[in-house]
Write a protein that holds these residues in place. Structure first.
Motif, mmCIF file in Angstrom:
data_model
loop_
_atom_site.group_PDB
_atom_site.id
_atom_site.type_symbol
_atom_site.label_atom_id
_atom_site.label_comp_id
_atom_site.label_asym_id
_atom_site.label_seq_id
_atom_site.Cartn_x
_atom_site.Cartn_y
_atom_site.Cartn_z
ATOM 1 N N LEU A 40 7.524 -33.542 -9.235
ATOM 2 C CA LEU A 40 8.972 -33.737 -8.796
ATOM 3 C C LEU A 40 9.600 -32.772 -8.946
ATOM 4 O O LEU A 40 9.979 -32.296 -9.842
ATOM 5 C CB LEU A 40 10.160 -35.288 -8.799
ATOM 6 N N PRO A 116 5.455 -36.599 -15.713
ATOM 7 C CA PRO A 116 6.036 -38.335 -16.156
ATOM 8 C C PRO A 116 5.437 -37.726 -17.795
ATOM 9 O O PRO A 116 6.208 -38.441 -18.703
ATOM 10 C CB PRO A 116 4.934 -38.702 -15.612
ATOM 11 N N SER A 305 8.763 -45.323 -5.498
ATOM 12 C CA SER A 305 9.078 -44.374 -6.969
ATOM 13 C C SER A 305 9.787 -44.262 -7.676
ATOM 14 O O SER A 305 9.581 -43.986 -8.459
ATOM 15 C CB SER A 305 9.136 -42.782 -5.490
ATOM 16 N N TRP A 309 9.459 -44.155 -11.332
ATOM 17 C CA TRP A 309 9.055 -43.324 -12.557
ATOM 18 C C TRP A 309 10.440 -43.698 -13.974
ATOM 19 O O TRP A 309 10.950 -43.333 -14.857
ATOM 20 C CB TRP A 309 10.006 -42.382 -11.924
ATOM 21 N N GLY A 672 12.981 -36.920 -11.336
ATOM 22 C CA GLY A 672 12.239 -38.256 -12.086
ATOM 23 C C GLY A 672 13.497 -38.459 -12.529
ATOM 24 O O GLY A 672 12.838 -39.906 -13.940
#
Length: 805
Positions: A40, A116, A305, A309, A672
């Motif tokens: 992101l 991530p 989403s 996350w 994120g």
């Protein structure tokens, strides 16, 4: 490692005139593993705000523009940088590039990208043809960090540059370090040219920092301290590089440390330096695999989403500290340690997301410290990573812990788990009443979630959570065949339910009271509240409180009574726990709408600023203060409580509207991630945010209510109208996995239910009369009526349930 992770073409390092040359290379680098993963992008407007790169043994905090300003208030200006708890290693590092006589500082990245498992900063170098990307990640179970600068020459000519890294050590103890004999001293630095690395030691402690590169550099002999921090050291290392036309040079930089010994620091440094690519590949797979369980898809992609996350956020907040344990900390940058109350909200979300091992280790950590500190079942409120307990426990946290144990047991069916913690549940409930209920009315006195000076009487959240704890403890005792104890606990739960719905309910305000107190106590608190509201410029609240003061002065009643004064979010906890009677709950839910804005629920309702709420805003920009404050804030946790409350009383559309408000905070400032205070204030990553997603989405919208100890799952979906289709796959319940998908149209819904086994019973439930016809795998069936619900039993691995009006 297999060939996939081996370097296939090595960087050719040719020495000529003291320069390093980089040929174009196609080897697997840190950068190459980042490029094949979900990410992101950050917003340019927020490059001057914090980010984190985290692992369970170390994390780094700086700004998205790549700089490392002083951050934080818990230990003022020290909560950023690089931490290996219980010590800090570095304030950070700065880089610059010299081309000829010109120097370009790499402290103003033009872009930030979050992954991530790490992140990336993007730089331009003036008007030169160079573009630079800085990648970084923290390996699992290692107190170190790998950074890689990818320096790309976009021209058709070779470029000679000097790349300089200035590193600032700051070996110092964590907050409350003085309580365990930790004392900061001067850092001493030395350079080892044979290994291209710096070694820094705190002069009074076995705290070590090691950093350097596989590329040979020239170290400056000048070592000095930051002007405002005399115990730090600042070192400089220069790398002379020539980059061939249209090629990229990868400059790695490794940082590691130890709170124990020089040998540990060096060992971690060498392992990361020599195996960075394979360590990243391992971490990348593990982190991305977190979304294998409770995998959510919805026609609302934004919510799905965020749900994904937040699993990664929880991983960033996991700390494993030698001698203490492994668990989810509250938030970064200022709460990188453990809380009893935060844990409960966080773990209730995480158990629904498939994080059993992390849930277990966090419970074990907090419970162990509580036993060591209190020994009477009382759950601690806050403990630093050196084991120093700041607050031995607010009253609400002990009953909340009891309910957490029951909730986790329902998900896992682990009898040994229940047997391990039930004695502490019993001790804790004894402590709640024997030590905190002087008048013996079952309503404990003392601080709950709202830590407002003077609010230590009979608090609504303490009462609500205590009622639920006795109800849940009764179920635990029944399962463990302790019938007399179960009967006693259930009687207490029943009595508390009546008291909450009578003594705390204030009909004229259509709300539960913040607290029950004497007239004198209330008048003092009203005065404080008026000052607070007036300071914030909230004229409506001053008017309301002034009217309350006058009525209280005139009140001749001598009995303690409930006061709806601050409109704190905790007045909605009876709705969250489901103890409120429905007619009262609906009134209270409607009242609560007054104390929200575009991002969710105010922590303290009298702080509501009607003028500011007319437009969405950056809270961080609006505060503009030199000191940290929670005054006037809207938070994700109060909104989570309200979402759950709306669902508890059959209002999923209202619940979803609130979830969408919460979701505006996701990625608002840090891509994120989701801030603690909406939309961009406080902790830039906060653990309890999962409560707003795991609890309402899994357990309420999809309706998955597990009873793993009976090999039974209730599925009672209540879907918002805006959700037309979606699924949640591989929800782990005991040794089973359940998946539910749906397709919703105006007058019908189809559910597809899968489980890994056919020896578990699924009870599919809906309110009586909500649907006219039911089909199971295409055949019309008649559901069984049980009280106010209709249900069917499913003993199969796959079932399609069709409901029509």
């Amino acid at each position: 490692m297999g060939k996939l992770y081996q370097r296939v073409v090595f960087i050719a390092l040719l020495f000529s005139n003291g320069l390093l040359y980089a040929q174009t290379n196609t080897n697997i680098t840190i950068a190459s593993l980042f490029k094949s993963a979900t990410f992101l992008k950050g917003k340019t407007a927020f490059l001057g705000t914090p980010f984190n790169t985290a692992g369970d043994k170390l994390y780094m905090i700086g700004h998205q523009d790549g700089s490392f300003p002083d951050l934080g208030w818990h230990v003022k200006d020290e909560m950023g940088g690089i931490w290996h708890h219980p010590i800090k290693l570095m304030d950070g590092f700065n880089a610059n590039i010299r081309i000829g006589k010109k120097v370009y500082a790499l402290d103003k990245a033009i872009g930030f990208v979050n992954y991530p498992f790490g992140n990336k900063h993007i730089y331009t170098v003036g008007s030169t043809p160079l573009n630079i990307e800085r990648y970084q990640f923290v390996p699992d179970q290692l107190p170190g960090l790998q950074i890689e600068y990818a320096i790309k020459n976009n021209s058709n000519q070779s470029m000679q540059i000097e790349f300089n890294i200035e590193a600032v050590s700051n070996l110092m103890p964590v907050w409350l370090g003085e309580r365990t004999g930790m004392k900061d001293a001067k850092d001493l630095a030395s350079f080892d040219p044979s290994n291209n690395r710096w070694m820094v030691k705190d002069s009074l402690n076995p705290w070590y920092l090691v950093y350097g590169s596989t590329v040979k550099g020239d170290a400056s002999k000048m070592v000095f301290s930051k002007k405002n921090k005399p115990n730090t050291t600042v070192t400089n290392t220069t790398y002379k590089i020539e980059i061939k036309p249209n090629s990229t040079f990868y400059l790695p930089f490794t940082i590691a440390g130890s709170a124990k010994s020089k040998e540990q620091a060096i060992a971690s440094f060498e392992q990361i330096k020599n195996a960075a690519v394979s360590l990243l590949a391992t971490k990348k797979k593990r982190v991305l695999d977190l979304n294998q369980y409770s995998t959510l898809t919805l026609n609302d992609n934004a919510i799905a989403s965020s749900f994904e996350w937040l699993k990664y956020n929880s991983d960033w907040l996991t700390q494993d500290v030698e001698g203490i344990g492994k668990g989810v900390v509250a938030g970064l940058p200022d709460y990188p340690w453990w809380f009893g109350g935060d844990m409960v909200y966080t773990l209730k979300g995480l158990i629904a997301m498939g994080r059993k091992e992390l849930v277990y280790s966090t419970i074990d950590l907090v419970h162990g410290i509580s036993e060591k500190t209190n020994g009477n079942g009382r759950i601690i409120h806050e403990v630093s990573t050196n084991g120093a307990v700041f607050n031995p426990g607010n009253v609400n946290e002990t009953p909340q812990f009891a309910s957490l144990i029951w909730d986790v047991f329902c998900w896992t069916g682990d009898t040994l788990f229940l047997q391990k913690y039930f004695p502490s549940v019993v001790k804790g409930l004894n402590w709640v009443l024997k030590e905190n209920d002087a008048d013996g009315n079952l309503l404990p006195d003392g601080a709950g979630m709202m830590e407002i000076h003077g609010l230590t009487s009979e608090m609504i959240d303490v009462a609500a959570y205590t009622q639920k704890a006795f109800a849940d403890a009764a179920k635990m005792a029944t399962y463990l065949k302790q019938e007399s104890l179960a009967k006693d606990y259930q009687q207490k739960a029943d009595l508390l339910k009546v008291k909450i719905n009578t003594q705390f309910w204030v009909e004229k305000d259509h709300s539960y009271a913040d607290f029950i107190a004497t007239k004198e106590q209330a008048l003092h608190l009203i005065e404080d509240a008026i000052v607070r509201a007036d300071t914030l410029g909230n004229a409506w609240a001053v008017k309301e409180l002034t009217k309350m003061k006058a009525a209280t002065v005139m009140d001749t009643t001598s009995k303690n009574k409930g006061f709806v004064m601050h409109h704190n979010w905790v007045v909605n906890t009876p709705l969250e726990t489901g103890v409120a009677e429905k007619n009262q709950a609906i009134k209270a839910l409607n009242t609560a709408k007054r104390f929200s804005n575009g991002f969710g629920m105010y922590v303290t309702g009298i702080d509501k600023n009607e003028k500011r709420d007319l437009q969405e805003y950056s809270y961080a920009a609006s505060v503009r203060k030199n000191h940290f404050t929670y005054t006037g804030t809207v938070m994700t946790l109060p909104t989570a409580v309200q979402i759950i409350a709306e669902n508890n009383y059959g209002r999923p559309n209202e619940a979803y509207d609130l979830l969408k408000k919460v979701n505006k905070t996701f990625g608002y400032a840090l891509p994120g991630s989701m801030y603690e205070v909406s939309p961009d204030y406080g902790m830039m990553t906060q653990a309890w945010n999962v409560y707003a997603y795991g609890e309402p989405i899994v357990k309420q919208f999809f309706g998955i209510k597990p009873y793993a100890f009976n090999k039974q799952v209730i599925i009672s979906p209540q879907l918002p109208a805006v959700l037309t289709h979606g699924s949640i796959q591989h929800v782990v319940i005991g040794d089973n996995q359940v998946s539910v998908s749906f397709k919703q149209e105006k007058n019908s819904i189809d559910f597809t239910i899968n489980q890994n086994t056919n020896d578990w019973k699924i009870l599919f439930q809906q309110p009586v009369g909500k649907f006219k016809s039911w089909k199971l795998n295409g055949k019309t069936i008649k559901p069984i009526v049980v009280g106010n619900i209709e249900q069917i039993e499913i003993f199969m691995q796959k079932a399609i349930v069709s409901l029509n009006n």
